[in-house]
Scaffold this motif. Structure first.
Motif, PDB file in Angstrom:
ATOM      1  N   PHE A   1     -26.206  62.735  55.333  1.00 30.30           N
ATOM      2  CA  PHE A   1     -26.618  64.221  54.789  1.00 30.30           C
ATOM      3  C   PHE A   1     -26.638  64.999  55.675  1.00 30.30           C
ATOM      4  CE2 PHE A   1     -30.321  67.016  53.890  1.00 30.30           C
ATOM      5  CZ  PHE A   1     -29.782  67.465  52.526  1.00 30.30           C
TER       6      PHE A   1
ATOM      7  N   LEU B   1     -24.542  68.535  55.179  1.00 32.27           N
ATOM      8  CA  LEU B   1     -25.023  69.908  55.058  1.00 32.27           C
ATOM      9  C   LEU B   1     -24.581  70.891  56.126  1.00 32.27           C
ATOM     10  CD1 LEU B   1     -27.177  71.496  53.902  1.00 32.27           C
ATOM     11  CD2 LEU B   1     -28.762  70.455  55.481  1.00 32.27           C
ATOM     12  N   HIS B   2     -24.226  70.303  57.361  1.00 33.73           N
ATOM     13  CA  HIS B   2     -23.784  71.145  58.295  1.00 33.73           C
ATOM     14  C   HIS B   2     -22.469  71.630  58.144  1.00 33.73           C
ATOM     15  CE1 HIS B   2     -22.647  72.370  62.609  1.00 33.73           C
ATOM     16  NE2 HIS B   2     -21.594  71.702  62.385  1.00 33.73           N
TER      17      HIS B   2
ATOM     18  N   ALA C   1     -22.796  74.326  55.227  1.00 35.72           N
ATOM     19  CA  ALA C   1     -23.310  75.426  55.653  1.00 35.72           C
ATOM     20  C   ALA C   1     -22.430  76.214  56.554  1.00 35.72           C
ATOM     21  CB  ALA C   1     -24.555  75.006  56.606  1.00 35.72           C
TER      22      ALA C   1
END
Length: 277
Positions: free
Chosen positions: A125, A129-130, A133
């Motif tokens: 996750f 997400l990194h 983003a």
């Protein structure tokens, strides 16, 4: 036409699938999971070398005036290589995850499905997400909100990739069963050093450079910057600190295992948490 062929949307998937064809011919005993893992790591290292080289060029070209000096690579590299790589890398990480569990015989990993995708997102996750983003923040900021300013700091962000080849080399050495050799130990030290310098210490350095440009002390820089800039830096820095702590814990475990008496039980295997993305 040459520009299209050189675009990261072609280069990175092309390299990945080329390595997937070449490696089994060299390492015939490797499983699909081994081949995919090493292929992903090799492509990550190639991208990291490209990004670091661009970062050095941009930073060295814009150091006289860190706000207004510009270099065409700061925007060009993100559009043509940064964004395509981040998109490709999510797919490559999923394939690595899928084949790792497929070769272990997990029932739900006999074929690709929404279940395997969901399992990948849950297990990785923070990395996913990194990547998302960076795609959703870095691209709009670079294209629409910088007003052609701050190329120096964009170049600094490219330098964060310097640690990636060392992280990748560590995994490849383990894959080659060379984790006990001096090269793996030396590489582990380089991982910690480059990760700390270029993924953590780099951020206060950028704040210091910004403050020097405007003649303000370091502690006042966050109040001089817009809230969005501080939040963006925090979102990028926070997972780096988390991954660095995990790397330090792994290094400490390996150090203790190396100093343990020969008759003691081996330390459990640990996972490389930081991808360097």
């Amino acid at each position: 036409m040459l520009q299209v062929l050189a675009c990261g949307a072609v280069v990175f998937p092309g390299l990945f699938f080329a390595f997937r064809r070449i490696l089994p011919c060299v390492f015939k005993h490797w499983s699909d999971a081994d081949v995919v893992l090493v292929s992903e790591r090799l492509v990550s290292s190639i991208h990291a070398v490209m990004a670091t080289t661009v970062g050095v060029i941009v930073v060295s070209s814009c150091r006289e005036n860190v706000i207004n000096d510009s270099h065409w690579l700061a925007t060009y590299f993100i559009i043509w290589y940064g964004v395509p790589y981040m998109t490709y890398d999510i797919f490559a990480m999923y394939l690595s995850h899928y084949h790792r569990f497929h070769v272990k015989g997990h029932e739900s990993y006999k074929r690709h499905s929404l279940r395997t995708v969901n399992s990948f997102v849950r297990r990785e996750f923070l990395l996913v997400l990194h990547h998302i983003a960076l795609l959703s923040i870095l691209l709009p900021v670079t294209l629409f909100f910088r007003r052609d300013q701050g190329d120096f700091f964009v170049g600094c962000l490219f330098l964060t990739e310097l640690s990636t080849p060392f992280v990748s080399l560590g995994k490849i050495l383990i894959q080659l069963s060379l984790q006990e050799c001096w090269l793996h130990k030396a590489n582990g030290g380089m991982v910690l050093l480059t990760f700390f310098l270029f993924r953590i210490a780099l951020f206060p350095y950028m704040y210091w450079v910004y403050g020097r440009h405007y003649g303000i002390p370091l502690y006042s820089v966050p109040f001089h910057l817009p809230l969005s800039a501080n939040l963006g830096n925090t979102c990028i820095l926070a997972p780096q600190v988390y991954w660095f702590v995990l790397l330090c814990r792994k290094g400490w475990r390996l150090y203790r295992r190396g100093r343990a008496p020969p008759d003691s039980s081996p330390a459990p295997a640990v996972t490389d948490y930081a991808k360097g993305d």
